[in-house]
Design an enzyme around this catalytic site. Structure first.
Site, PDB file in Angstrom:
ATOM      1  N   LYS A 154     -33.123 -36.449  -9.873  1.00 33.45           N
ATOM      2  CA  LYS A 154     -34.569 -36.237  -9.838  1.00 33.45           C
ATOM      3  C   LYS A 154     -34.921 -35.358  -8.640  1.00 33.45           C
ATOM      4  O   LYS A 154     -34.516 -35.645  -7.502  1.00 33.45           O
ATOM      5  CB  LYS A 154     -35.298 -37.579  -9.723  1.00 33.45           C
ATOM      6  N   LYS A 251     -38.195 -39.616 -26.133  1.00 33.10           N
ATOM      7  CA  LYS A 251     -38.266 -40.980 -25.609  1.00 33.10           C
ATOM      8  C   LYS A 251     -38.813 -41.893 -26.704  1.00 33.10           C
ATOM      9  O   LYS A 251     -39.889 -41.645 -27.245  1.00 33.10           O
ATOM     10  CB  LYS A 251     -39.193 -41.040 -24.382  1.00 33.10           C
TER      11      LYS A 251
END
Length: 338
Positions: A154, A251
């Site tokens: 990230k 997702k």
């Protein structure tokens, strides 16, 4: 069919930070559907970016319990279409319900989900393991804590290149970068050049979700492939992402579950786009559902349960990126806590 709704606060091993937020606990809703002596389990986690809470999901599902209890022998596809009309404003709740129904349906058929779908698991991709934003020292420490073949890193800080440069000194693993909408077009183009030298495979959602012109420019000029996440929520978004992204990260919680995810994967393949499914820090309930989609994917990010201090279920297991299925039918899940 009986409906049971349970809420959990999933404690993480480490504070998890991305470009826009940090958290130590992930609230989660578990749906259990019981019928003919079988149980099916589904999950969706809360998410402040999408303004979804466990309470809102639970409330929306409670309103349609009479519909759920009236269902008899519908296929998962038929069930999803009916449920979608009732939950079209809450894909997260629909996801938990859809996964539970798919699990229950396959259990009744005496098969694992991937078997029911006719998938071969011989060439399943490995999952990455996510390193959240932290000090460089702590990010290195987290990586060393769990040696892994693929890391998802990230980013979205002022030290992004320095972070990846330092991490590279400690592993030969594949790197994937997720900036969570934290970069500009010029930053992405410049960063991609340096990150490619550091062994990065692709960039995920570098720009804000609605910056379509920016992503079109990146699609043409980035030296690394760009994968959509926040820009690809539901089925209609796949076509919008074509020629703006090289692939889509689907997702389950955002699109409404396994049934809709399979439709999105099929559409992405027809458009020649790479396919990926990601997680939202679910327990093994949600992660086990993702596992049955693996034969259709190029990449997968299903490390959610690995990030937890304590899991609430058993199901699939993951070792060094390789997924092993449960011996049980359906998604293979059993709750530990009830």
């Amino acid at each position: 069919m009986k409906v049971i709704l349970r809420t959990f606060n999933l404690q993480l091993k480490h504070t998890f930070t991305i470009s826009r937020e940090s958290y130590d606990v992930q609230p989660s809703l578990i749906v259990e559907l019981q019928s003919e002596g079988y149980s099916g389990f589904g999950e969706a986690t809360s998410n402040p970016y999408y303004k979804i809470t466990v309470d809102s999901m639970k409330h929306n599902l409670e309103k349609i319990i009479p519909f759920i209890e009236s269902v008899t022998n519908e296929t998962p596809e038929e069930f999803w279409l009916k449920a979608h009309k009732l939950l079209e404003n809450d894909m997260f709740a629909l996801c938990a319900l859809d996964i539970a129904y798919n699990d229950l349906y396959a259990c009744k058929k005496g098969k694992k989900l991937y078997e029911l779908w006719g998938y071969s698991i011989n060439k399943n991709p490995k999952t990455d393991y996510t390193i959240g934003i932290d000090s460089i020292e702590k990010m290195v420490s987290k990586m060393k804590e769990l040696p892994w073949p693929i890391y998802k890193i990230k980013l979205g800080t002022k030290e992004d290149i320095a972070i990846v440069t330092e991490l590279r000194k400690h592993t030969d693993a594949i790197f994937r970068i997720d900036a969570n909408c934290g970069w500009t077009v010029s930053e992405t183009i410049n960063n991609a050049i340096e990150l490619k030298k550091l062994g990065v495979e692709f960039l995920e959602q570098p720009l804000k979700a609605d910056n379509w012109e920016g992503h079109k420019e990146l699609f043409k000029h980035s030296v690394l492939p760009i994968i959509a996440d926040e820009s690809c929520i539901i089925e209609e978004d796949v076509a919008k992402c074509h020629n703006h992204f090289h692939g889509v990260n689907i997702k389950l919680v955002k699109c409404g579950g396994l049934t809709s995810a399979r439709m999105m994967i099929s559409q992405a393949k027809k458009l020649g786009m790479k396919t990926m499914v990601g997680c939202m820090t679910e327990s093994t309930v949600g992660i086990s559902a993702i596992a049955h989609l693996l034969p259709e994917l190029d990449f997968v990010d299903m490390d959610g349960a690995l990030l937890l201090a304590e899991d609430i279920a058993t199901g699939i297991t993951i070792k060094n990126g390789v997924i092993k299925y449960s011996e049980l039918n359906g998604t293979g899940v059993t709750l530990i806590s009830k």
